[in-house]
Write a protein that holds these residues in place. Structure first.
Motif, PDB file in Angstrom:
ATOM      1  N   ILE A 152       0.828  -1.214   0.000  1.00 15.78           N
ATOM      2  CA  ILE A 152       0.000   0.000   0.000  1.00 15.78           C
ATOM      3  C   ILE A 152       0.859   1.260   0.000  1.00 15.78           C
ATOM      4  O   ILE A 152       0.444   2.303  -0.520  1.00 15.78           O
ATOM      5  N   GLU A 153       2.065   1.177   0.549  1.00 19.05           N
ATOM      6  CA  GLU A 153       2.972   2.320   0.489  1.00 19.05           C
ATOM      7  C   GLU A 153       3.407   2.590  -0.952  1.00 19.05           C
ATOM      8  O   GLU A 153       3.772   3.714  -1.291  1.00 19.05           O
ATOM      9  N   ARG A 154       3.360   1.560  -1.768  1.00 19.13           N
ATOM     10  CA  ARG A 154       3.701   1.708  -3.186  1.00 19.13           C
ATOM     11  C   ARG A 154       2.463   2.007  -4.032  1.00 19.13           C
ATOM     12  O   ARG A 154       2.538   2.027  -5.256  1.00 19.13           O
ATOM     13  N   GLY A 155       1.328   2.239  -3.361  1.00 19.96           N
ATOM     14  CA  GLY A 155       0.136   2.686  -4.066  1.00 19.96           C
ATOM     15  C   GLY A 155      -0.828   1.599  -4.495  1.00 19.96           C
ATOM     16  O   GLY A 155      -1.807   1.882  -5.196  1.00 19.96           O
ATOM     17  N   SER A 156      -0.591   0.372  -4.083  1.00 21.06           N
ATOM     18  CA  SER A 156      -1.454  -0.732  -4.490  1.00 21.06           C
ATOM     19  C   SER A 156      -2.495  -1.054  -3.423  1.00 21.06           C
ATOM     20  O   SER A 156      -2.363  -0.671  -2.258  1.00 21.06           O
ATOM     21  N   VAL A 157      -3.519  -1.786  -3.833  1.00 20.27           N
ATOM     22  CA  VAL A 157      -4.559  -2.299  -2.939  1.00 20.27           C
ATOM     23  C   VAL A 157      -4.316  -3.784  -2.752  1.00 20.27           C
ATOM     24  O   VAL A 157      -3.895  -4.479  -3.688  1.00 20.27           O
ATOM     25  N   VAL A 158      -4.562  -4.292  -1.552  1.00 18.91           N
ATOM     26  CA  VAL A 158      -4.435  -5.724  -1.279  1.00 18.91           C
ATOM     27  C   VAL A 158      -5.768  -6.263  -0.773  1.00 18.91           C
ATOM     28  O   VAL A 158      -6.371  -5.686   0.142  1.00 18.91           O
ATOM     29  N   VAL A 159      -6.238  -7.337  -1.381  1.00 23.03           N
ATOM     30  CA  VAL A 159      -7.404  -8.072  -0.900  1.00 23.03           C
ATOM     31  C   VAL A 159      -6.939  -9.489  -0.601  1.00 23.03           C
ATOM     32  O   VAL A 159      -6.460 -10.188  -1.487  1.00 23.03           O
ATOM     33  N   ALA A 160      -7.071  -9.890   0.666  1.00 27.58           N
ATOM     34  CA  ALA A 160      -6.645 -11.227   1.091  1.00 27.58           C
ATOM     35  C   ALA A 160      -7.773 -11.857   1.898  1.00 27.58           C
ATOM     36  O   ALA A 160      -8.011 -11.483   3.047  1.00 27.58           O
ATOM     37  N   VAL A 161      -8.483 -12.810   1.312  1.00 32.31           N
ATOM     38  CA  VAL A 161      -9.738 -13.305   1.885  1.00 32.31           C
ATOM     39  C   VAL A 161      -9.579 -14.579   2.717  1.00 32.31           C
ATOM     40  O   VAL A 161     -10.556 -15.287   2.942  1.00 32.31           O
ATOM     41  N   ALA A 162      -8.376 -14.875   3.181  1.00 28.17           N
ATOM     42  CA  ALA A 162      -8.012 -16.091   3.933  1.00 28.17           C
ATOM     43  C   ALA A 162      -7.543 -17.153   2.950  1.00 28.17           C
ATOM     44  O   ALA A 162      -8.137 -17.364   1.891  1.00 28.17           O
ATOM     45  N   HIS A 163      -6.479 -17.823   3.349  1.00 31.90           N
ATOM     46  CA  HIS A 163      -5.696 -18.674   2.448  1.00 31.90           C
ATOM     47  C   HIS A 163      -6.546 -19.537   1.516  1.00 31.90           C
ATOM     48  O   HIS A 163      -6.526 -19.386   0.293  1.00 31.90           O
ATOM     49  N   SER A 164      -7.324 -20.451   2.079  1.00 31.16           N
ATOM     50  CA  SER A 164      -7.997 -21.423   1.208  1.00 31.16           C
ATOM     51  C   SER A 164      -9.322 -20.923   0.650  1.00 31.16           C
ATOM     52  O   SER A 164      -9.947 -21.604  -0.167  1.00 31.16           O
ATOM     53  N   ASN A 165      -9.772 -19.737   1.053  1.00 29.21           N
ATOM     54  CA  ASN A 165     -10.976 -19.169   0.439  1.00 29.21           C
ATOM     55  C   ASN A 165     -10.731 -18.750  -1.004  1.00 29.21           C
ATOM     56  O   ASN A 165     -11.677 -18.514  -1.760  1.00 29.21           O
ATOM     57  N   THR A 166      -9.465 -18.627  -1.404  1.00 26.88           N
ATOM     58  CA  THR A 166      -9.141 -18.357  -2.808  1.00 26.88           C
ATOM     59  C   THR A 166      -8.977 -19.661  -3.590  1.00 26.88           C
ATOM     60  O   THR A 166      -8.673 -19.624  -4.785  1.00 26.88           O
ATOM     61  N   VAL A 213     -17.373 -38.201  -8.903  1.00 27.25           N
ATOM     62  CA  VAL A 213     -16.481 -37.224  -8.286  1.00 27.25           C
ATOM     63  C   VAL A 213     -17.332 -36.304  -7.422  1.00 27.25           C
ATOM     64  O   VAL A 213     -18.303 -35.704  -7.909  1.00 27.25           O
ATOM     65  N   HIS A 214     -16.982 -36.192  -6.147  1.00 28.31           N
ATOM     66  CA  HIS A 214     -17.747 -35.375  -5.207  1.00 28.31           C
ATOM     67  C   HIS A 214     -16.832 -34.348  -4.537  1.00 28.31           C
ATOM     68  O   HIS A 214     -15.614 -34.550  -4.441  1.00 28.31           O
ATOM     69  N   VAL A 215     -17.425 -33.274  -4.060  1.00 32.16           N
ATOM     70  CA  VAL A 215     -16.702 -32.246  -3.314  1.00 32.16           C
ATOM     71  C   VAL A 215     -17.047 -32.395  -1.839  1.00 32.16           C
ATOM     72  O   VAL A 215     -18.220 -32.539  -1.473  1.00 32.16           O
ATOM     73  N   SER A 216     -16.036 -32.354  -0.995  1.00 24.84           N
ATOM     74  CA  SER A 216     -16.232 -32.540   0.443  1.00 24.84           C
ATOM     75  C   SER A 216     -17.176 -31.490   1.019  1.00 24.84           C
ATOM     76  O   SER A 216     -17.100 -30.300   0.688  1.00 24.84           O
ATOM     77  N   GLN A 217     -18.051 -31.952   1.891  1.00 25.57           N
ATOM     78  CA  GLN A 217     -18.930 -31.050   2.633  1.00 25.57           C
ATOM     79  C   GLN A 217     -18.291 -30.591   3.939  1.00 25.57           C
ATOM     80  O   GLN A 217     -18.698 -29.587   4.516  1.00 25.57           O
ATOM     81  N   ALA A 218     -17.312 -31.345   4.415  1.00 18.95           N
ATOM     82  CA  ALA A 218     -16.675 -31.034   5.700  1.00 18.95           C
ATOM     83  C   ALA A 218     -15.521 -30.049   5.551  1.00 18.95           C
ATOM     84  O   ALA A 218     -15.140 -29.373   6.514  1.00 18.95           O
ATOM     85  N   ASP A 219     -14.960 -29.949   4.372  1.00 21.62           N
ATOM     86  CA  ASP A 219     -13.779 -29.119   4.130  1.00 21.62           C
ATOM     87  C   ASP A 219     -14.119 -27.645   4.278  1.00 21.62           C
ATOM     88  O   ASP A 219     -15.122 -27.167   3.740  1.00 21.62           O
ATOM     89  N   ARG A 220     -13.284 -26.897   5.004  1.00 24.29           N
ATOM     90  CA  ARG A 220     -13.472 -25.452   5.131  1.00 24.29           C
ATOM     91  C   ARG A 220     -12.171 -24.835   5.623  1.00 24.29           C
ATOM     92  O   ARG A 220     -11.310 -25.514   6.169  1.00 24.29           O
ATOM     93  N   ASP A 221     -12.044 -23.530   5.414  1.00 25.03           N
ATOM     94  CA  ASP A 221     -10.875 -22.826   5.925  1.00 25.03           C
ATOM     95  C   ASP A 221     -10.916 -22.833   7.451  1.00 25.03           C
ATOM     96  O   ASP A 221     -12.004 -22.788   8.045  1.00 25.03           O
ATOM     97  N   PRO A 222      -9.775 -22.919   8.122  1.00 23.10           N
ATOM     98  CA  PRO A 222      -9.796 -22.907   9.588  1.00 23.10           C
ATOM     99  C   PRO A 222     -10.421 -21.643  10.166  1.00 23.10           C
ATOM    100  O   PRO A 222     -11.023 -21.682  11.245  1.00 23.10           O
ATOM    101  N   PHE A 223     -10.292 -20.516   9.446  1.00 23.38           N
ATOM    102  CA  PHE A 223     -10.804 -19.256   9.964  1.00 23.38           C
ATOM    103  C   PHE A 223     -12.214 -18.972   9.446  1.00 23.38           C
ATOM    104  O   PHE A 223     -12.470 -18.983   8.242  1.00 23.38           O
ATOM    105  N   GLY A 224     -13.128 -18.711  10.377  1.00 21.84           N
ATOM    106  CA  GLY A 224     -14.427 -18.153  10.041  1.00 21.84           C
ATOM    107  C   GLY A 224     -14.469 -16.710  10.529  1.00 21.84           C
ATOM    108  O   GLY A 224     -13.539 -16.233  11.191  1.00 21.84           O
TER     109      GLY A 224
END
Length: 365
Positions: free
Chosen positions: A287-301, A348-359
């Motif tokens: 941000i000191e170099r004029g940019s914006v940062v969006v970081a939504v938690a590691h595995s949410n991306t 092929v299924h997607v896990s229902q239990a999987d989630r980022d540690p942070f809510g």
């Protein structure tokens, strides 16, 4: 008798009699290697590939099904065991550094031992998915450019807790997406993969740079990020201290799933850095170099990609791979494999239990 002890005894017995993985698991591994070539992964530090090859037991055969997850937690292992899946494709490697032992004293090693005893193998593609064209990097570009639209009503409900001021933790809920007309832009790879690269994957590499033909309001991009990642309870954002979020316009966006500073902070910075996490000092520098940062938690991306892209892509490819393998190998298979080759199912299924540690515990207004 202790459950884990019984599992270890069964594992020992099964491995002695059946020293190969299931035919369907081999089709899964072959499919993943072709869709996300291991040669594109960051082999200097990453650990990709078949991390656990569980023994095949024809007397207690698993279903021809795969479970997709970002993190292989105990809850995900429980889910796969209950479903009787043949394999788990876990994006993050559960084995990252060398193991000197496998014991029940470590929770992750417990999961490995339990899954092996149940005949469930583990494959990790990790940075191969990041680098592959059409992988996670390009999916994040599709989010910020509006090239995909999630299903409506995807936002998770906020549940009140016994706290006087905050709700229960809210977790993103990524939904299936449909194609849309993207905002006009150019797209390039920030750090191209060194040659040779697989044929047709010349744009492979780490990180992507989106350059809009016309600058876009930051708030519009934030709305797209929220929709594409499953409506997180909050959007952590860092902007230059002299700026206002309503006034900022974005021409260039650098994207990288997970922890992106090593990819995005080199050279000239884009107007917006969109990633999972960045350190305090790296964010200050940006941000000191004029940019914006969006970081939504590691595995949410990362997690939304499983349902939006990988599930369908693997399902389609795996059907052909399994049909070819069973047709070829069934001609000369042993009697104990005959039933496995006759099974045409492929799921092929997607896990229902999987989630980022942070809510996010949302403040009550």
């Amino acid at each position: 008798m202790n459950t884990l002890f019984r599992s270890s005894r069964r594992l020992y017995s099964t491995m002695s009699a059946f020293p190969t993985s299931s035919p369907f698991t081999r089709a899964v591994v072959s499919s993943m290697k072709k869709l996300y070539p291991e040669s594109l992964a960051e082999k200097s530090w990453d650990n990709t590939g078949l991390l656990l090859e569980a023994p095949f037991n024809h007397t207690r055969r698993q279903k021809n099904s795969v479970l997709l997850a970002i993190d292989l937690t105990k809850a995900v292992a429980d889910e796969a065991i209950a479903r009787k899946d043949s394999a788990i494709v876990a994006y993050h490697p559960i084995i990252f550094r060398g193991l000197k032992s496998l014991t029940f004293n470590d929770s992750q090693q417990q999961s490995l031992l339990r899954l092996a005893s149940e005949g469930i193998s583990i494959y990790s593609p990790h940075t191969a998915v990041d680098a592959t064209p059409g992988g996670m990097g390009d999916w994040l570009c599709d989010i910020v450019t509006g090239a995909i639209v999630p299903s409506p009503d995807a936002a998770p409900a906020i549940q009140q807790s016994s706290s006087k001021h905050y709700s229960h933790p809210a977790y993103p809920n990524p939904q299936p997406v449909t194609a849309a007309s993207p905002t006009p832009h150019d797209r390039s790879t920030i750090h191209p993969s060194p040659p040779p690269v697989p044929e047709g994957m010349e744009s492979a590499g780490m990180g992507r740079l989106v350059t809009f033909h016309e600058p876009q309001p930051l708030t519009s991009i934030i709305d797209r990020i929220a929709q594409g990642t499953g409506h997180p309870g909050g959007i952590p954002i860092a902007i230059p201290q002299s700026a206002s979020v309503d006034d900022l316009k974005i021409r260039t966006v650098g994207v990288c799933p997970g922890s992106g500073s090593g990819v995005l902070m080199k050279g000239k910075l884009p107007d917006l850095l969109f990633t999972g996490e960045m350190s305090h000092h790296e964010t200050l520098a940006a941000i000191e170099r004029g940019s914006v940062v969006v970081a939504v938690a590691h595995s949410n991306t990362e997690r939304g990609y499983l349902r939006a892209v990988m599930q369908g892509k693997l399902q389609d490819f795996l059907k052909g791979e399994w049909e070819a393998l069973r047709t070829e190998e069934s001609k000369q298979s042993a009697a104990d494999l005959a039933e496995a080759y006759q099974d045409t199912e492929c799921e092929v299924h997607v896990s229902q239990a999987d989630r980022d540690p942070f809510g996010i515990m949302v403040r009550r207004v």
